[in-house]
Design a protein around this motif. Sequence first.
Motif, mmCIF file in Angstrom:
data_model
loop_
_atom_site.group_PDB
_atom_site.id
_atom_site.type_symbol
_atom_site.label_atom_id
_atom_site.label_comp_id
_atom_site.label_asym_id
_atom_site.label_seq_id
_atom_site.Cartn_x
_atom_site.Cartn_y
_atom_site.Cartn_z
ATOM 1 N N GLY A 109 0.826 -1.201 0.000
ATOM 2 C CA GLY A 109 0.000 0.000 0.000
ATOM 3 C C GLY A 109 0.858 1.246 0.000
ATOM 4 O O GLY A 109 1.801 1.366 0.781
ATOM 5 N N ALA A 110 0.546 2.169 -0.915
ATOM 6 C CA ALA A 110 1.378 3.365 -1.087
ATOM 7 C C ALA A 110 0.603 4.646 -0.854
ATOM 8 O O ALA A 110 1.082 5.726 -1.186
ATOM 9 N N GLY A 111 -0.621 4.541 -0.310
ATOM 10 C CA GLY A 111 -1.398 5.736 -0.017
ATOM 11 C C GLY A 111 -2.445 6.019 -1.065
ATOM 12 O O GLY A 111 -2.934 5.106 -1.746
ATOM 13 N N THR A 112 -2.782 7.288 -1.209
ATOM 14 C CA THR A 112 -3.867 7.680 -2.110
ATOM 15 C C THR A 112 -3.504 8.928 -2.889
ATOM 16 O O THR A 112 -2.745 9.778 -2.421
ATOM 17 N N TRP A 113 -4.030 9.005 -4.113
ATOM 18 C CA TRP A 113 -4.101 10.259 -4.844
ATOM 19 C C TRP A 113 -5.469 10.848 -4.498
ATOM 20 O O TRP A 113 -6.476 10.484 -5.101
ATOM 21 N N LEU A 171 -3.474 3.412 -4.009
ATOM 22 C CA LEU A 171 -2.288 2.956 -4.726
ATOM 23 C C LEU A 171 -1.558 1.855 -3.965
ATOM 24 O O LEU A 171 -1.532 1.843 -2.728
ATOM 25 N N ALA A 172 -0.963 0.950 -4.722
ATOM 26 C CA ALA A 172 -0.042 -0.041 -4.171
ATOM 27 C C ALA A 172 1.078 -0.230 -5.180
ATOM 28 O O ALA A 172 0.820 -0.307 -6.385
ATOM 29 N N PHE A 173 2.326 -0.298 -4.694
ATOM 30 C CA PHE A 173 3.486 -0.317 -5.578
ATOM 31 C C PHE A 173 4.261 -1.623 -5.448
ATOM 32 O O PHE A 173 4.361 -2.215 -4.370
ATOM 33 N N ALA A 198 2.396 0.341 -10.494
ATOM 34 C CA ALA A 198 1.421 0.959 -9.592
ATOM 35 C C ALA A 198 0.061 0.330 -9.834
ATOM 36 O O ALA A 198 -0.502 0.467 -10.925
ATOM 37 N N VAL A 199 -0.446 -0.396 -8.830
ATOM 38 C CA VAL A 199 -1.811 -0.912 -8.879
ATOM 39 C C VAL A 199 -2.714 0.196 -8.353
ATOM 40 O O VAL A 199 -2.488 0.728 -7.261
ATOM 41 N N VAL A 200 -3.735 0.545 -9.123
ATOM 42 C CA VAL A 200 -4.558 1.712 -8.814
ATOM 43 C C VAL A 200 -6.024 1.296 -8.796
ATOM 44 O O VAL A 200 -6.517 0.662 -9.730
ATOM 45 N N GLY A 201 -6.738 1.669 -7.729
ATOM 46 C CA GLY A 201 -8.160 1.388 -7.634
ATOM 47 C C GLY A 201 -8.869 2.477 -6.862
ATOM 48 O O GLY A 201 -8.226 3.329 -6.235
#
Length: 233
Positions: free
Chosen positions: A32-36, A43-45, A55-58
Amino acid sequence: MSTRLDHLLVGVPDLEAGIDWLQAATGVRAAGAGTWEDEAAGLAFASLGGRAYLAVVGPDGSAAPAGSLGARLGAPAGPRLIGWAWTVDAGVLDGLAADARDLGLTAVVRELARRRPDGRTVVSRYLVLEGGAIGRFAAGPGRCGGTGGGGGAGGAGSGSAHLPIFVEPGRGAHPSIDAPAGLRLRSFSVADPEPDGFRKLLADLGVDVEVLEGAPGLAVVLDSPMGELTLAS
């Protein structure tokens, strides 16, 4: 100007399910890399080796503004490539945006804040071209592809998510450094109906990637502890 592939964006309708999918497919669990927050996207990297990452983005579960990345990813669809980012030296984005406009592209430089899991905020500057994965551009008709025509870009665009996003290096460590390892980029390609024109367009913007003939799209092959993984847009 120093340039290279920075990251690939994989869109999923549910972030946790997307992280589980990547782990099941590759043996690597993205962190988990936080949020935009402006894009209502979580985000998850995972590292791709070197200074590149996946970057997995949902959707982040918040009320996603219309047109935001989080809103567009909420529809039921499997993991797919939704964009790619090309890094450039600090201080060149504004000039690159002017070059893109001269080529007939709609181009906007914007700041995008990522709130990390530890609560700190990292702000990066991006150049987003029409149809890019971020920036709330409508991917519609216009000169947003690499096809034919005078002035370099020419022709009616096709949506152009196969155009790159450009990013300046932000402050602090690059995300690839502490992202989970195990994935390696074997190949990455971009397709366009007129590959020669699109290849020239990218070259005019300082980008050197493999361009194939076909419907506009992206394709990547990754090596992983569990074998090869192929993704497309």
